[in-house]
Design an enzyme around this catalytic site. Structure first.
Site, short mmCIF file in Angstrom:
data_model
loop_
_atom_site.label_atom_id
_atom_site.label_comp_id
_atom_site.label_asym_id
_atom_site.label_seq_id
_atom_site.Cartn_x
_atom_site.Cartn_y
_atom_site.Cartn_z
N ARG A 1 -17.34 -2.94 15.67
CA ARG A 1 -17.42 -2.92 17.20
C ARG A 1 -16.81 -4.10 17.86
O ARG A 1 -17.12 -5.18 17.60
CB ARG A 1 -18.66 -2.99 17.82
N GLU B 1 -22.44 4.14 26.25
CA GLU B 1 -23.70 3.43 26.80
C GLU B 1 -23.93 3.14 28.24
O GLU B 1 -24.65 2.31 28.56
CB GLU B 1 -23.71 2.00 25.88
N ASN C 1 -29.46 1.25 23.46
CA ASN C 1 -30.21 0.26 23.94
C ASN C 1 -29.78 -0.22 25.54
O ASN C 1 -30.48 -0.19 26.40
CB ASN C 1 -29.74 -0.97 23.15
N ASP C 2 -28.49 0.22 25.93
CA ASP C 2 -27.82 -0.12 27.20
C ASP C 2 -27.93 1.16 27.79
O ASP C 2 -28.33 1.07 29.14
CB ASP C 2 -26.43 -0.53 27.11
N CYS D 1 -26.07 4.40 17.59
CA CYS D 1 -26.28 3.06 16.98
C CYS D 1 -27.36 2.21 17.75
O CYS D 1 -27.68 1.21 17.37
CB CYS D 1 -24.91 2.43 16.85
N ARG E 1 -33.30 -4.23 29.64
CA ARG E 1 -34.04 -4.00 28.51
C ARG E 1 -34.69 -5.26 27.70
O ARG E 1 -35.30 -5.26 26.77
CB ARG E 1 -32.71 -3.60 27.46
N HIS F 1 -37.61 -13.12 20.21
CA HIS F 1 -37.62 -13.58 18.92
C HIS F 1 -38.66 -13.35 17.90
O HIS F 1 -38.75 -13.03 16.71
CB HIS F 1 -37.25 -15.39 19.05
C1 PEP Z 1 -26.79 -0.22 22.43
O1 PEP Z 1 -26.51 -0.75 23.48
O2 PEP Z 1 -27.36 0.72 22.17
C2 PEP Z 1 -26.22 -1.03 21.35
C3 PEP Z 1 -26.06 -0.55 19.98
O3 PEP Z 1 -25.29 -2.35 21.56
P1 PEP Z 1 -26.21 -3.30 21.67
O4 PEP Z 1 -27.64 -3.47 21.61
O5 PEP Z 1 -25.40 -4.49 21.07
O6 PEP Z 1 -25.82 -3.87 23.28
MG MG Z 2 -24.95 -2.04 24.00
#
Ligand code: PEP
Ligand code: MG
Length: 580
Positions: free
Chosen positions: A334, A433, A456-457, A504, A467, A191
């Site tokens: 999404r 992902e 990210n995933d 994304c 992560r 946060h």
């Molecule tokens: C990702 O995993 O890169 C993504 C954009 O989705 P989230 O961060 O919501 O898991």
């Molecule tokens: Mg994701």
């Protein structure tokens, strides 16, 4: 001079005297009370709860108008703690039983709660400890009649140094004389880091023992882009970073000049630069920063902080609003990505040992077609109001994609029967992902209209690095050769099948990686609105040919560090910057 390295949380450079916040500890008196004093103690407790609630609501209001809804929502969790019947009843019943003052009893109950929560294995629930701690301290402070930790008396710009900062602390820094902060704890997705980015305050977190190495008044340089903190810099370091600061200022002004132009390379390749949002309220920020669409609308935020499920009409109104607001630009919704680190209040958090690998996202939706169909109906209905597209999260293989599409077709059929208008040709994409999806992108491409790479995933799954865990943050490398190879494979498979591919995940908004991604052939970059002008500027400054050469060179390197250094050097060379 002492150089420390932590986790870069919010970019920018700040230089200023340190202002050290001591850990907030209270001396709690263990006072015995008589039977007839109990009602007064209960009254004191209730007043402290009311006062705390008032403070949080005020803070939330200020944050919401100054920074936006998303940041303000952090405090919803705090308000929930205040309403926790179990906590309140335990304090009252122990007061009656033990005949000890309310300050002491409350501090004991709070301690117990924090202990229980911090032992929970689940990372998400563990994070709730910080909320309970934050609210608990506010209540204690109010019970003791102490002044709040605030930054209003600061006469000069300081860098705040703390073991940890609560969301209330960070929020209180807003528009005060705080030019940077550094903390012992925290990761990139904490946060504190989210708030620092929104406040645009350079910050470095996760420095581990920083508090013991810095005194109030020490001069600090905080480089929030590299995670470097320098304590009492020598004159060389000072002049170097002052120059860097000036350069960054000039550069930011330059970025803003191009924000409303197309992201087109010098040799004519146009790239789409769109935004990631969690809530429709973020649309004005996309426009302010020159976003040309929404590449990721994280619809699950719509399901959070509420007791019931959103109705089809509520979904519809929200999607219609973004579609209309962004028209003629595209909006990619999404579908529900529940699980992992995002839970809904309506469902008990799953007790999966590894929630990121568990019952989440498309797996949940396929198991609960009732919930899934409500959302799909709303997306389809809203599709006539603009350029809506939809994509499924966490697709791991072709069967899942086919199953999801077959549910979508059922919904289309229902709408047709009901004579409800919708765009029958709505583009349907798959988020890539999961490593299995990345490796079978050629198969998936046959069933999708586009791909959006969720790095990210994808990074956490392919490198086996949680992560959200700061202890393994050093292994979380977007530039790891394995990640680059997967991205290359995904893009090639998409293009071979004639479909477009976006990204994304946070990686798409990393300026230093923009050239590699451009060179690998990415068609769309989607990122938090604030980062859009810089990425646009970079794309407009190079040719696709130059970017391709950079990508090819990067693919030959054997470590993430090498790729990172190489991409930064090339970016500086091509743009004529010396920016780190
Ligand atoms: C990702 O995993 O890169 C993504 C954009 O989705 P989230 O961060 O919501 O898991
Ligand atoms: Mg994701």
């Amino acid at each position: 001079m002492l150089k420390l390295k932590g986790i870069a949380a919010a970019s920018g450079i700040s230089i200023g005297p340190a202002y050290r916040l001591n850990r907030e500890e209270f001396v709690v008196p263990k006072q015995e009370i008589t039977e007839d004093q109990i009602p007064l103690q209960i009254q004191l407790f209730e007043e402290a709860l009311i006062q705390t609630r008032k403070e949080i609501l005020e803070l939330q209001k200020r944050i919401s108008s100054d920074m936006g809804q998303e940041e303000a929502q952090i405090f919803d969790a705090h308000l929930l703690v205040l309403e926790d019947r179990m906590l309140i009843e335990e304090v009252i019943s122990r007061l009656k039983k033990e005949h000890l003052g309310v300050v002491y009893i409350f501090s004991q109950v709070l301690k117990k709660y924090i202990e229980v929560f911090s032992k929970i294995e689940d990372e998400y629930l563990k994070e709730r400890t910080a909320d309970i701690n934050d609210v608990g301290k506010r209540i204690l402070r109010n019970l003791l009649g102490k002044k709040r930790r605030d930054f209003q008396d600061l006469k000069e710009k300081v860098v705040v140094v703390a073991h940890e900062l609560s969301p209330s602390d960070t929020a209180a820094m807003h528009k005060q004389n705080v030019c940077g902060f550094v903390t012992d704890v925290g990761g990139k997705t904490s946060h504190t880091a989210i708030m620092a980015k929104s406040l645009e305050i350079p910050a470095v977190v996760g420095l581990q023992e920083v508090i013991n190495k810095i005194k109030t008044g020490d001069i600090l340089i905080v480089d929030g882009s590299t995670g470097v903190v320098i304590v009492n810099p020598d004159s060389d370091a000072l002049s170097f970073y002052r120059q860097e600061q000036q350069k960054l200022k000039g550069i930011a002004e330059r970025f803003f000049l191009v924000k409303d132009l197309e992201a087109v390379t010098l040799d004519g390749k146009t790239i789409e630069i769109s935004a990631n949002i969690e809530l429709p309220e973020e649309v004005p920020s996309i426009k302010l920063h020159g976003g040309q669409g929404i590449g990721l609308y994280r619809s699950e935020f719509f399901y959070m902080n509420r007791k019931d499920l959103p109705s089809e009409e509520e979904h519809y109104q929200a999607y219609k609003y973004v579609a209309e607001q962004m028209n003629p630009y595209p909006v990619v919704i999404r579908t529900l990505d529940l699980g992992g680190d995002k839970f809904l209040s309506q469902f008990a958090a799953p007790h999966d040992m590894q929630p990121f690998l568990g019952w989440r996202a498309i797996r949940f939706c396929l198991a609960r077609p009732d919930i899934f169909k409500t959302q799909l109906r709303a997306i389809l209905r809203a599709s006539v109001h603009g350029k809506l597209k939809l994509m499924y999260p966490m697709i791991s293989g072709i069967e899942e994609l086919k199953q999801a599409n077959s549910i979508l077709n059922e919904v289309k059929e229902e709408l047709r029967k009901e004579e409800v208008p919708f765009n029958n040709n709505i583009e349907v994409g798959a988020m890539i992902e999961v490593p299995s999806a990345a490796m079978t992108a050629d198969l998936l491409a046959a069933e999708a209209d586009f791909f959006s790479i969720g790095t990210n995933d994808l990074i956490q799954y392919s490198l086996a690095v949680d992560r959200a865990n700061e202890k393994v943050a050093y292994l979380y490398e977007p530039t790891h050769p394995a990640v680059l190879r997967m991205i290359k494979n995904i893009i090639e498979s998409a293009h071979n099948a004639g479909i477009w591919v976006g990204m994304c995940g946070e990686m798409a908004g990393e300026p230093s990686l923009a050239l590699i991604l451009l060179g690998l052939g990415l068609d769309e970059f989607s990122m938090p609105p604030l980062l859009i002008p810089e990425v646009k500027y970079i794309i407009r400054s190079v040719t696709l040919k130059q970017a391709k050469t950079i990508a090819l060179e990067a693919l030959k390197l054997s470590t993430g560090k090498e790729v990172e250094e190489y991409s930064q050097i090339r970016l500086r060379e091509l743009l004529g910057w010396e920016k780190a």
